[in-house]
Design a protein around this motif. Structure first.
Motif, PDB file in Angstrom:
ATOM      1  N   ALA A   1      15.504  -4.234  -1.439  1.00 45.43           N
ATOM      2  CA  ALA A   1      14.998  -4.751  -0.163  1.00 45.43           C
ATOM      3  C   ALA A   1      15.714  -4.093   1.015  1.00 45.43           C
ATOM      4  O   ALA A   1      15.085  -3.779   2.040  1.00 45.43           O
ATOM      5  CB  ALA A   1      15.177  -6.266  -0.105  1.00 45.43           C
ATOM      6  N   SER A   2      17.016  -3.849   0.886  1.00 44.56           N
ATOM      7  CA  SER A   2      17.786  -3.216   1.961  1.00 44.56           C
ATOM      8  C   SER A   2      17.339  -1.783   2.190  1.00 44.56           C
ATOM      9  O   SER A   2      17.254  -1.318   3.337  1.00 44.56           O
ATOM     10  CB  SER A   2      19.283  -3.249   1.620  1.00 44.56           C
ATOM     11  N   LYS A   3      17.037  -1.075   1.116  1.00 43.12           N
ATOM     12  CA  LYS A   3      16.544   0.305   1.255  1.00 43.12           C
ATOM     13  C   LYS A   3      15.144   0.322   1.870  1.00 43.12           C
ATOM     14  O   LYS A   3      14.825   1.197   2.680  1.00 43.12           O
ATOM     15  CB  LYS A   3      16.571   1.008  -0.103  1.00 43.12           C
ATOM     16  N   ALA A   4      14.320  -0.640   1.485  1.00 45.13           N
ATOM     17  CA  ALA A   4      12.994  -0.751   2.098  1.00 45.13           C
ATOM     18  C   ALA A   4      13.127  -1.042   3.594  1.00 45.13           C
ATOM     19  O   ALA A   4      12.365  -0.507   4.412  1.00 45.13           O
ATOM     20  CB  ALA A   4      12.190  -1.855   1.414  1.00 45.13           C
ATOM     21  N   GLU A   5      14.097  -1.864   3.949  1.00 48.05           N
ATOM     22  CA  GLU A   5      14.342  -2.169   5.361  1.00 48.05           C
ATOM     23  C   GLU A   5      14.756  -0.904   6.119  1.00 48.05           C
ATOM     24  O   GLU A   5      14.275  -0.655   7.241  1.00 48.05           O
ATOM     25  CB  GLU A   5      15.438  -3.225   5.480  1.00 48.05           C
ATOM     26  N   ALA A   6      15.633  -0.106   5.519  1.00 46.28           N
ATOM     27  CA  ALA A   6      16.082   1.132   6.164  1.00 46.28           C
ATOM     28  C   ALA A   6      14.910   2.097   6.367  1.00 46.28           C
ATOM     29  O   ALA A   6      14.784   2.740   7.423  1.00 46.28           O
ATOM     30  CB  ALA A   6      17.167   1.796   5.323  1.00 46.28           C
ATOM     31  N   ILE A   7      14.046   2.197   5.358  1.00 48.87           N
ATOM     32  CA  ILE A   7      12.859   3.067   5.460  1.00 48.87           C
ATOM     33  C   ILE A   7      11.949   2.579   6.578  1.00 48.87           C
ATOM     34  O   ILE A   7      11.408   3.376   7.362  1.00 48.87           O
ATOM     35  CB  ILE A   7      12.109   3.106   4.112  1.00 48.87           C
ATOM     36  N   SER A   8      11.778   1.262   6.675  1.00 46.18           N
ATOM     37  CA  SER A   8      10.940   0.679   7.721  1.00 46.18           C
ATOM     38  C   SER A   8      11.506   0.974   9.111  1.00 46.18           C
ATOM     39  O   SER A   8      10.762   1.343  10.034  1.00 46.18           O
ATOM     40  CB  SER A   8      10.834  -0.835   7.517  1.00 46.18           C
TER      41      SER A   8
ATOM     42  N   SER B   1       7.246  16.992   8.141  1.00 44.05           N
ATOM     43  CA  SER B   1       7.766  15.703   7.676  1.00 44.05           C
ATOM     44  C   SER B   1       6.958  15.228   6.491  1.00 44.05           C
ATOM     45  O   SER B   1       5.886  15.729   6.210  1.00 44.05           O
ATOM     46  CB  SER B   1       7.684  14.661   8.793  1.00 44.05           C
ATOM     47  N   ILE B   2       7.498  14.226   5.798  1.00 40.35           N
ATOM     48  CA  ILE B   2       6.759  13.623   4.699  1.00 40.35           C
ATOM     49  C   ILE B   2       5.618  12.780   5.257  1.00 40.35           C
ATOM     50  O   ILE B   2       5.580  12.474   6.442  1.00 40.35           O
ATOM     51  CB  ILE B   2       7.683  12.732   3.839  1.00 40.35           C
ATOM     52  N   ASP B   3       4.696  12.436   4.402  1.00 42.17           N
ATOM     53  CA  ASP B   3       3.575  11.599   4.813  1.00 42.17           C
ATOM     54  C   ASP B   3       4.097  10.167   4.979  1.00 42.17           C
ATOM     55  O   ASP B   3       4.157   9.394   4.024  1.00 42.17           O
ATOM     56  CB  ASP B   3       2.475  11.659   3.750  1.00 42.17           C
ATOM     57  N   SER B   4       4.472   9.818   6.190  1.00 40.87           N
ATOM     58  CA  SER B   4       5.139   8.539   6.433  1.00 40.87           C
ATOM     59  C   SER B   4       4.235   7.340   6.172  1.00 40.87           C
ATOM     60  O   SER B   4       4.688   6.298   5.703  1.00 40.87           O
ATOM     61  CB  SER B   4       5.667   8.478   7.871  1.00 40.87           C
ATOM     62  N   LYS B   5       2.938   7.480   6.455  1.00 45.72           N
ATOM     63  CA  LYS B   5       2.020   6.349   6.276  1.00 45.72           C
ATOM     64  C   LYS B   5       1.883   5.983   4.805  1.00 45.72           C
ATOM     65  O   LYS B   5       2.000   4.811   4.426  1.00 45.72           O
ATOM     66  CB  LYS B   5       0.658   6.691   6.870  1.00 45.72           C
ATOM     67  N   SER B   6       1.623   6.986   3.948  1.00 48.26           N
ATOM     68  CA  SER B   6       1.451   6.698   2.526  1.00 48.26           C
ATOM     69  C   SER B   6       2.758   6.235   1.903  1.00 48.26           C
ATOM     70  O   SER B   6       2.763   5.384   1.011  1.00 48.26           O
ATOM     71  CB  SER B   6       0.918   7.929   1.789  1.00 48.26           C
ATOM     72  N   THR B   7       3.877   6.791   2.347  1.00 46.52           N
ATOM     73  CA  THR B   7       5.190   6.362   1.853  1.00 46.52           C
ATOM     74  C   THR B   7       5.434   4.912   2.197  1.00 46.52           C
ATOM     75  O   THR B   7       5.908   4.121   1.379  1.00 46.52           O
ATOM     76  CB  THR B   7       6.306   7.235   2.452  1.00 46.52           C
ATOM     77  N   HIS B   8       5.099   4.540   3.422  1.00 41.79           N
ATOM     78  CA  HIS B   8       5.250   3.170   3.899  1.00 41.79           C
ATOM     79  C   HIS B   8       4.468   2.195   3.020  1.00 41.79           C
ATOM     80  O   HIS B   8       4.976   1.153   2.602  1.00 41.79           O
ATOM     81  CB  HIS B   8       4.728   3.105   5.345  1.00 41.79           C
ATOM     82  N   VAL B   9       3.228   2.557   2.721  1.00 43.82           N
ATOM     83  CA  VAL B   9       2.351   1.711   1.906  1.00 43.82           C
ATOM     84  C   VAL B   9       2.896   1.582   0.486  1.00 43.82           C
ATOM     85  O   VAL B   9       2.912   0.487  -0.092  1.00 43.82           O
ATOM     86  CB  VAL B   9       0.911   2.289   1.874  1.00 43.82           C
ATOM     87  N   LEU B  10       3.357   2.694  -0.077  1.00 41.94           N
ATOM     88  CA  LEU B  10       3.885   2.672  -1.438  1.00 41.94           C
ATOM     89  C   LEU B  10       5.135   1.806  -1.536  1.00 41.94           C
ATOM     90  O   LEU B  10       5.266   0.984  -2.452  1.00 41.94           O
ATOM     91  CB  LEU B  10       4.211   4.093  -1.903  1.00 41.94           C
ATOM     92  N   VAL B  11       6.063   1.982  -0.610  1.00 44.52           N
ATOM     93  CA  VAL B  11       7.306   1.200  -0.621  1.00 44.52           C
ATOM     94  C   VAL B  11       6.999  -0.288  -0.524  1.00 44.52           C
ATOM     95  O   VAL B  11       7.585  -1.110  -1.238  1.00 44.52           O
ATOM     96  CB  VAL B  11       8.242   1.643   0.527  1.00 44.52           C
TER      97      VAL B  11
END
Length: 274
Positions: free
Chosen positions: A43-50, A223-233
């Motif tokens: 959850a903390s890593k997901a928060e950092a990504i967000s 950059s990486i595809d931030s939208k798809s990464t966001h959805v996957l995470v």
């Protein structure tokens, strides 16, 4: 439902579990330590990504995403079945491995004075306050080494316990074996494995591209595809939330039904596509 919202739900559920599940009849133990610590870290890593995505600082998300995926797979494996044995193997391996590294630092210190200073600092700070009764790093190392070895059905076969997830001696010797066992090959080969370059600092050239316009040369940062990464995470985090709730018998908890319904709706997309 945003990733930020899923992260908030994960932390709220973590707190609810800590406040309501454990008591004198159900004490917090090593298995819970493994599960809750992994859940909290995911959850903390997901928060950092967000946060990085929200602030458009996405070039380094891969460095966080790779350990996020690794811990997701570990917790998925632990919660799948035989949870007590798998969680114990994970926890004891982590402590044993950490202490092994500390011992290596001491052994390879530049001189005897430095070795002594490191040992004294550990023994007089951490171990002086420890409730375990173990007073030195050597005692702690031997304790967790024995605990880890004895989680396996045949402790004498050292080659079989190289990785903790082979705890049932079921042929899961390597991380790729674990990926295959969990049916997560697409996740591994499509996302996790390519991020090796990020981890080892080899991805910088791929983050830029050269463009020429009107006899001028421009260097653009990709950059990486931030939208798809966001959805996957978010999807993976939601899956783990439901698995943790299931393990602790909270899927029908009335106080959590609003969160659970919301998460189930958003978690279905990846589960149905696997």
């Amino acid at each position: 439902m945003s990733l930020e919202s899923s992260v908030e739900d994960a932390f709220n559920i973590r707190d609810y579990i800590m406040d309501n599940v454990f008591d004198g009849n159900r004490p917090f133990d090593i298995v819970d330590t493994a599960i809750i610590s992994l859940f909290n870290s995911i959850a903390s890593k997901a928060e950092a990504i967000s946060i990085l995505n929200k602030n458009k600082k996405i070039s380094e998300i891969g460095l966080i995403l790779r350990p996020f995926l690794e811990q997701y797979l570990y917790l998925e494996f632990i919660l799948e079945k035989n949870t007590n044995k798998r969680a114990q193997a994970y926890f004891y391996n982590q402590r044993y491995g950490s202490l092994k590294k500390y011992k290596s630092y001491i052994k390879n210190a530049k001189d005897e004075k430095t070795k002594k200073e490191i040992e004294e600092k550990l023994n007089n700070t951490f171990y002086a306050k420890s409730l375990s009764g173990r007073k030195t790093i050597e005692e702690d190392f031997e304790y967790f080494k024995e605990k880890y070895i004895n989680t396996f059905p045949d402790p004498s076969k050292s080659e079989q316990r190289k990785n903790w997830f082979n705890v049932e001696l079921n042929g899961i010797y390597k991380f790729t074996d674990l990926v295959e066992y969990l049916g997560e090959e697409d996740l591994y080969w499509g996302l996790y494995n390519p991020m090796t370059y990020d981890t080892h600092g080899l991805s910088a050239p791929s983050d830029i591209y050269i463009e020429k316009k009107n006899d001028q040369t421009f260097v653009n940062v990709g950059s990486i595809d931030s939208k798809s990464t966001h959805v996957l995470v978010q999807s993976l985090l939601n899956e783990i939330i439901l698995n943790v709730l299931k393990y602790y018998g909270l899927l029908n908890n009335k106080k959590l039904q609003g969160i659970i319904l919301k998460i189930k709706i958003n978690a279905n997309s990846r589960v149905n596509g696997k």
